[in-house]
Design an enzyme around this catalytic site. Structure first.
Site: not given
Ligand code: GUN
Length: 288
Positions: A32, A76, A102
């Site tokens: 990311k 995350q 998100d």
């Molecule tokens: N953990 C697994 N997928 C995601 C996601 O799309 N966003 C976040 N913040 N954590 C995750």
């Protein structure tokens, strides 16, 4: 991004909070950060140790909420177990819904349910973008989503419903799972189990979306998944291999199938960047 930067006098900004040392989370966050930076975003990564108190995680989010440089905020998941079972919920609840790239806050989930503009969870939004770009028809078609998570299954079902598909959500208690899936014109697998969806689950010609990313390190499991001996050699050399929730043999039955790796994963990151730009433009007053 360039047009935004010209107008705002700064690039769109994404704040990422990573707590603890979950290896998969570190890989996701690294991707990311890299994609965001390559795209010209300002990326602010805050890393906290696994034993950081909840207060400290909250402070990082609140600093980003108050900042003019942060258009998007992502915490995350999963958070370390030591923070308690409801830690993720408590932290997500703090995120300003306008910066919730998100799409996890109650405000944005509510907007999704009501089909009103908001910020959509990245993975299901990416899947819809893929279906749109590939001209996969949805209105009146049978869509089956396997998995009912907050991150993928539930929002995926709603987005398909909003495009007039007839949607079924399956989960671990669903009887006759393979038979239900085999009715799908569009099948979305989001269960988190290696190669779980076999040919028996797939109607010939169906569009199959594989959301899973699973690491296989046992040779007997690898042999169930891959017949090519070169794969077993790769496993021995690397120690593990990646596979989706969909068994590779589904390729022979499906009309279309997304690859793992290189399918939904990168698409999710692209939607995160897109959400960050959207959030920034809305804060500038550019779009509704
Ligand atoms: N953990 C697994 N997928 C995601 C996601 O799309 N966003 C976040 N913040 N954590 C995750």
């Amino acid at each position: 991004v360039q047009a935004f930067a010209d107008r705002a006098g700064r690039p769109p900004g994404l704040g990422i909070v990573l707590v603890g040392d979950d290896p998969a989370s570190h890989v996701y966050v690294r991707n990311k950060v890299r994609s965001g930076s390559e795209t010209g975003l300002f990326v602010d990564l805050v890393q906290l140790p696994a034993d950081a108190p909840l207060d400290e995680v909250a402070k990082a989010v609140e600093r980003m909420n108050a900042s003019d440089r942060h258009d998007g905020i992502l915490v995350q998941s999963p958070l370390p177990r030591a923070l308690g079972a409801d830690a993720a919920r408590r932290i997500f609840d703090l995120i300003d819904p306008h910066k919730d790239v998100d799409g996890f806050t109650a405000e944005n989930v509510g907007r999704l349910v009501q089909n009103r503009p908001g910020l959509l969870p990245c993975t299901p939004a990416g899947v819809m973008e893929l279906l749109r770009r590939e001209d996969v028809p949805l209105a009146g078609r049978r869509a089956v989503v396997v998995g009912r998570s907050e991150i993928v299954g539930k929002p995926m079902a709603l987005l398909l419903l909003h495009r007039d598909a007839t949607v079924t959500v399956c989960h671990s208690k669903t009887p006759e799972l393979a038979a239900v899936c085999a009715e799908a014109d569009v099948l979305v697998a989001a269960v988190g189990r290696a190669a779980f969806v076999t040919s028996a689950f797939v109607k010939p010609g169906a569009t199959v979306i594989d959301v899973g990313i699973n690491r296989v390190d046992r040779e007997d499991e690898a042999r169930r998944i891959w017949t090519d001996p070169a794969r077993i050699d790769q496993l021995r050399a690397k120690g593990s291999l990646l596979v989706g929730d969909v068994h590779p043999s589904v390729r022979e039955v499906a009309g279309a199938l997304t690859p793992v790796p290189g399918g939904v994963g990168p698409l999710t990151i692209a939607m995160l960047l897109s959400n960050t730009l959207t959030a920034g433009r809305r804060r500038l007053g550019d779009v509704g």
